[in-house]
Structure formats: C-alpha cells, structure tokens
Design a protein around this motif. Sequence first.
Motif, short mmCIF file in Angstrom:
data_model
loop_
_atom_site.label_atom_id
_atom_site.label_comp_id
_atom_site.label_asym_id
_atom_site.label_seq_id
_atom_site.Cartn_x
_atom_site.Cartn_y
_atom_site.Cartn_z
N GLY A 1 0.59 -1.64 -0.15
CA GLY A 1 0.13 0.14 0.26
C GLY A 1 0.79 1.24 -0.03
O GLY A 1 0.57 2.15 -0.79
N VAL A 2 2.23 1.44 0.70
CA VAL A 2 2.72 2.36 0.80
C VAL A 2 3.74 2.91 -0.82
O VAL A 2 4.00 3.68 -0.81
CB VAL A 2 3.42 1.98 2.27
CG1 VAL A 2 4.83 1.42 1.70
CG2 VAL A 2 3.75 4.01 2.52
N ARG A 20 3.97 4.35 6.06
CA ARG A 20 4.10 5.73 4.80
C ARG A 20 4.73 6.96 6.13
O ARG A 20 5.32 7.48 5.62
CB ARG A 20 2.65 6.63 4.50
CG ARG A 20 2.80 7.59 3.91
CD ARG A 20 1.49 7.96 4.26
NE ARG A 20 0.81 8.78 5.39
CZ ARG A 20 0.87 9.43 5.98
NH1 ARG A 20 1.66 10.86 5.55
NH2 ARG A 20 0.48 10.00 7.20
N ARG A 40 -3.04 5.56 -6.63
CA ARG A 40 -2.78 6.58 -4.94
C ARG A 40 -4.32 6.43 -4.46
O ARG A 40 -4.26 6.58 -3.32
CB ARG A 40 -1.78 7.84 -4.98
CG ARG A 40 -0.80 7.44 -6.02
CD ARG A 40 0.52 8.71 -5.60
NE ARG A 40 -0.96 9.72 -7.03
CZ ARG A 40 -0.09 10.36 -7.75
NH1 ARG A 40 0.88 9.77 -8.53
NH2 ARG A 40 -1.18 11.38 -7.80
N GLN A 69 0.83 3.71 -2.50
CA GLN A 69 1.12 5.48 -2.27
C GLN A 69 1.75 6.23 -3.30
O GLN A 69 1.93 7.84 -3.48
CB GLN A 69 0.77 5.63 -1.18
CG GLN A 69 -0.15 5.25 -0.28
CD GLN A 69 -0.49 5.97 1.33
OE1 GLN A 69 0.74 5.53 1.81
NE2 GLN A 69 -1.53 5.87 1.21
N HIS A 70 2.40 6.48 -3.24
CA HIS A 70 4.11 6.55 -4.17
C HIS A 70 4.70 6.83 -5.39
O HIS A 70 5.19 6.08 -6.22
CB HIS A 70 5.59 6.53 -3.58
CG HIS A 70 5.65 6.86 -2.12
ND1 HIS A 70 4.85 6.50 -0.66
CD2 HIS A 70 6.38 8.01 -1.18
CE1 HIS A 70 5.13 7.39 0.57
NE2 HIS A 70 6.40 8.29 0.26
N VAL A 105 0.11 0.29 6.53
CA VAL A 105 0.29 1.35 5.49
C VAL A 105 0.41 2.89 6.47
O VAL A 105 1.75 3.66 5.57
CB VAL A 105 -1.16 1.76 4.24
CG1 VAL A 105 -0.64 2.62 3.26
CG2 VAL A 105 -1.76 0.08 3.70
N GLU A 106 -0.45 3.68 6.85
CA GLU A 106 -0.58 4.57 7.53
C GLU A 106 1.01 4.81 8.22
O GLU A 106 2.05 5.78 8.21
CB GLU A 106 -1.47 5.44 8.43
CG GLU A 106 -2.30 5.87 7.58
CD GLU A 106 -2.20 6.55 6.40
OE1 GLU A 106 -2.00 7.65 7.23
OE2 GLU A 106 -2.05 6.77 6.10
N VAL A 140 -5.36 3.73 -3.12
CA VAL A 140 -4.92 3.27 -2.17
C VAL A 140 -5.08 3.57 -0.51
O VAL A 140 -5.88 3.27 0.36
CB VAL A 140 -3.60 2.78 -2.17
CG1 VAL A 140 -3.49 2.97 -0.59
CG2 VAL A 140 -2.96 2.42 -3.27
N ASN A 141 -5.52 5.83 -1.05
CA ASN A 141 -6.12 6.09 0.23
C ASN A 141 -7.38 6.32 0.39
O ASN A 141 -8.00 5.87 1.13
CB ASN A 141 -6.17 7.63 -0.59
CG ASN A 141 -4.38 8.21 -0.99
OD1 ASN A 141 -3.49 7.14 -0.05
ND2 ASN A 141 -4.08 9.03 -1.49
#
Length: 250
Positions: A54-55, A133, A66, A58-59, A129-130, A69-70
């Motif tokens: 997931g991270v 991140r 993105r 995100q990139h 994920v967070e 996933v968000n």
Amino acid sequence: MTDSSLQTWLDQHGLVLSVLWDPLDRSRLLEGLGLTLGMALTCGVASLLIGALGVAAQHSPRPWLRGLVNGYVALWRSTPLLVQLFFLYFGVGALLPLTVGEDGSPVRLLGGTGWAMIAIALYSGAFQVEALRAGIDAVPQGIREAAAALGLQGPALWRHILLPLALRNSLPALGNNLVQTLKATSVAYAVAAPELLYAANRIWADRFNVGEMMQVLLVTWLLLIGTCSWLLGRLEARLQLPGREAANGR
C-alpha cells in the motif's frame, strides 16, 4: 494431584474450573487458543504485506493507484472492524457460490474463520500503511539523494533503502498495530469462528461457570498480550537505528 482430586478440591472451594480437570474442556480451550494464535500470526504477516504494498502504491506516479489506496485506508480506518466483518461475511459471502459438505448439505465456500482473517488483515493493513508512510517520510532526503547517485531507483530503491529504513523507523507503531491485531481476533466470535472466546463460551454454556471462565480468559489474554509486547520490545531494541538511542536521550 489427580484430575478427580483436583476437581474435588475446586468444588469444595466453589470453583468450577473444569479446564483444569476435564480433558474435553481443556482440549477445547487449547484448540481455541491455537486458532487465535494462528489467526494473529497470519493476519499480522498479511497486514505487513498489505502495508508494504500500500505504501509503495501511495508513492506511485499513477494517480488512480494512489487514489485507490488512499480510499481503502480511509474506509477501513473509519469504520468499525465488526461492521466490516459482517459486511464481508453476510454481504460478500452471500454472493459466493455454495459448495457441498461431507454430509451432502450446502455449505459456504468460505467459513467464518476465513472471513474473519480477511477482515482483520484488511483492517490492520490500513493502519500499517499509515505507519510505514510515516516511516518513509522520516527517511532523510540525503539518503535518497545518495541512493540516486549510486544508481538506485524504482523497485531497487524501495527494496534496498526505503522499506528497510521505514520498517525500522516505524517499529513502535508497527508493533502496536500487531498487538491490536492479536486482540482483534476476538471479533471472530461474532461469526462463530472457534477461537479462544468462542471456545470459552462453549465451555461455560455446558458448565454454567461464566465467572470462572471469564477469569481464565482475562489471565490468558494478559499473558498473550504481555508476551507479544515483550517480544516486540526486544525486537525494537535489537533493530533500533544506530544513533537513535543517543538522539532520544538528548
């Protein structure tokens, strides 16, 4: 002390702790404990994998990836785990075809244990994920530039530099999420997965010893969480980034 003498002593003191003297109740509790540990281990590993993928997404340079996933992180972090489990088990599960059981009756393609593991892994993965991140954001820009100067970019940069450093930066948050994953396995009781709480419920339904089994559950969970926290603390100390301890002491 034999099982019969132990039972007599407990009965004399008004304690119906059948798990100590009855082999059937003891095996049911141990099987529930084994399933709880197996679910926690599987969901913990799956949540870390979901977090890493997931991270990385995100990139990604792709906006749709993105956004996907968000959206997943926002949805799964903002809704209760029990609601998610019911949605998957009763909602998504009802759309799947039935299979034939050993007795010829129709059964679900995926049972309560499987759906519970999926729900817990997705729920914990959103938090991982967070956590990752934040760990990646903490990687100094100078390290990124040095890696780029050495020709590392794309998947190689993530595999050799960013993710290893992010994991070590995020160990406290990741460890806390893994402890929460262990505790979250108890929601599987709601879909009749035979984990620790469900096994205890079966015992007190037969023995009418709710008070005693609640004490057994409390002690068992305290031991599980305490052991898990201690092991994660040792791992965090072992993998601590060089210089972090000195920086924290300033």
